[in-house]
Write an enzyme that holds these catalytic residues in place. Structure first.
Site, PDB file in Angstrom:
ATOM      1  N   HIS A 182      -9.303  -7.545   2.362  1.00 53.46           N
ATOM      2  CA  HIS A 182      -8.259  -6.471   2.399  1.00 53.46           C
ATOM      3  C   HIS A 182      -7.424  -6.886   1.123  1.00 53.46           C
ATOM      4  O   HIS A 182      -6.821  -5.789   0.639  1.00 53.46           O
ATOM      5  CB  HIS A 182      -7.459  -6.992   3.579  1.00 53.46           C
ATOM      6  CG  HIS A 182      -6.217  -6.197   3.783  1.00 53.46           C
ATOM      7  ND1 HIS A 182      -6.227  -4.760   4.281  1.00 53.46           N
ATOM      8  CD2 HIS A 182      -4.858  -6.556   3.727  1.00 53.46           C
ATOM      9  CE1 HIS A 182      -5.102  -4.411   4.423  1.00 53.46           C
ATOM     10  NE2 HIS A 182      -4.369  -5.329   4.016  1.00 53.46           N
ATOM     11  N   PHE A 241       0.881  -1.216  -0.098  1.00 56.67           N
ATOM     12  CA  PHE A 241       0.052  -0.035  -0.135  1.00 56.67           C
ATOM     13  C   PHE A 241       0.857   1.133  -0.226  1.00 56.67           C
ATOM     14  O   PHE A 241       0.556   2.194  -0.645  1.00 56.67           O
ATOM     15  CB  PHE A 241      -1.075  -0.015   1.130  1.00 56.67           C
ATOM     16  CG  PHE A 241      -1.942   0.867   1.301  1.00 56.67           C
ATOM     17  CD1 PHE A 241      -3.189   0.774   0.390  1.00 56.67           C
ATOM     18  CD2 PHE A 241      -1.863   2.282   1.780  1.00 56.67           C
ATOM     19  CE1 PHE A 241      -4.251   1.579   0.551  1.00 56.67           C
ATOM     20  CE2 PHE A 241      -2.633   3.089   1.714  1.00 56.67           C
ATOM     21  CZ  PHE A 241      -3.886   2.930   0.950  1.00 56.67           C
ATOM     22  N   ALA A 282       4.408  -8.318  -2.435  1.00 64.99           N
ATOM     23  CA  ALA A 282       3.745  -9.610  -2.483  1.00 64.99           C
ATOM     24  C   ALA A 282       2.552  -9.547  -1.626  1.00 64.99           C
ATOM     25  O   ALA A 282       2.447  -9.327  -0.479  1.00 64.99           O
ATOM     26  CB  ALA A 282       4.570 -10.871  -2.154  1.00 64.99           C
ATOM     27  N   VAL A 283       1.137  -9.505  -2.395  1.00 69.36           N
ATOM     28  CA  VAL A 283      -0.034  -9.548  -1.758  1.00 69.36           C
ATOM     29  C   VAL A 283      -0.624 -10.947  -1.973  1.00 69.36           C
ATOM     30  O   VAL A 283      -0.884 -11.194  -3.117  1.00 69.36           O
ATOM     31  CB  VAL A 283      -0.696  -8.303  -2.260  1.00 69.36           C
ATOM     32  CG1 VAL A 283      -2.239  -8.230  -1.093  1.00 69.36           C
ATOM     33  CG2 VAL A 283       0.004  -6.979  -2.254  1.00 69.36           C
ATOM     34  N   ILE A 284      -1.270 -11.629  -0.822  1.00 65.01           N
ATOM     35  CA  ILE A 284      -1.389 -13.026  -0.788  1.00 65.01           C
ATOM     36  C   ILE A 284      -2.858 -12.856  -0.592  1.00 65.01           C
ATOM     37  O   ILE A 284      -3.215 -12.203   0.960  1.00 65.01           O
ATOM     38  CB  ILE A 284      -0.456 -13.866   0.024  1.00 65.01           C
ATOM     39  CG1 ILE A 284       0.889 -13.660  -0.480  1.00 65.01           C
ATOM     40  CG2 ILE A 284      -1.095 -15.268   0.016  1.00 65.01           C
ATOM     41  CD1 ILE A 284       1.797 -14.444   0.179  1.00 65.01           C
ATOM     42  N   ASP A 293      -8.698 -14.199   3.800  1.00 62.78           N
ATOM     43  CA  ASP A 293     -10.296 -14.588   3.994  1.00 62.78           C
ATOM     44  C   ASP A 293     -11.035 -13.302   3.981  1.00 62.78           C
ATOM     45  O   ASP A 293     -12.286 -13.531   4.022  1.00 62.78           O
ATOM     46  CB  ASP A 293     -10.182 -15.556   5.253  1.00 62.78           C
ATOM     47  CG  ASP A 293      -9.770 -16.724   5.244  1.00 62.78           C
ATOM     48  OD1 ASP A 293      -9.700 -17.171   3.991  1.00 62.78           O
ATOM     49  OD2 ASP A 293      -9.468 -17.117   6.338  1.00 62.78           O
ATOM     50  N   THR A 294     -10.442 -12.095   3.872  1.00 63.41           N
ATOM     51  CA  THR A 294     -11.239 -10.856   3.947  1.00 63.41           C
ATOM     52  C   THR A 294     -10.967  -9.859   2.440  1.00 63.41           C
ATOM     53  O   THR A 294      -9.812 -10.439   1.678  1.00 63.41           O
ATOM     54  CB  THR A 294     -10.680 -10.146   5.039  1.00 63.41           C
ATOM     55  OG1 THR A 294      -9.390  -9.576   4.724  1.00 63.41           O
ATOM     56  CG2 THR A 294     -10.874 -10.741   6.498  1.00 63.41           C
TER      57      THR A 294
END
Length: 146
Positions: free
Chosen positions: A81, A50, A73-75, A78-79
């Site tokens: 986000h 971000f 790295a954005v993994i 469960d949300t």
């Protein structure tokens, strides 16, 4: 004789450090001095993906770089986000590039799980190498057309 800036997210640093290693390897093999005393490369660590756009913007405004590479790295979790971070990082980086005229390579992995991220950061293929190659191409191209 390109001047390269790398902005890298510390979040998921198991992955981003591998991407950085691939970047550095590629740049070095293509003649960029990547030693600590080098004046051809600067590396700025940020907390997460971000924050990549704001630091990229600051570096771009300095006018001393031919190209920037953003690494993150954005993994998926469960949300929602994941969706917010990816959207804002990608839009922000693209916006900075358009506003400043500086090519910025989008090297942010967006994966569904850690295994996919690991595969893209070195187990099967290190995309950091590809991002560096794109940076070399775009930096050289922008010098040629300006």
């Amino acid at each position: 004789s390109l001047k390269v800036g790398i902005v890298i997210a510390r979040f998921n640093d198991l992955i981003t450090a591998k991407l950085l290693s691939g970047c550095i390897d590629c740049l070095s093999r293509h003649g960029i001095d990547v030693t600590e005393s080098s004046n051809q490369i600067d590396i700025a660590w940020v907390p997460g993906a971000f924050e990549l756009p704001i630091v990229s913007q600051e570096l771009a405004r300095k006018g001393k770089y031919d190209v920037l590479i953003t690494l993150g790295a954005v993994i998926r979790g469960d949300t929602p986000h994941f969706d917010v971070v990816v959207a804002e990082a990608s839009k922000g980086i693209a916006s900075v590039s358009r506003e400043t005229g500086l090519p910025i390579i989008f090297g942010v992995l967006t994966t569904d799980n850690m295994q996919q991220a690991l595969e893209r950061a070195g187990i099967k293929n290190n995309l950091g190498w590809s991002y560096a190659l794109q940076a070399l191409e775009m930096g050289s191209l922008m010098k040629a057309v300006s």
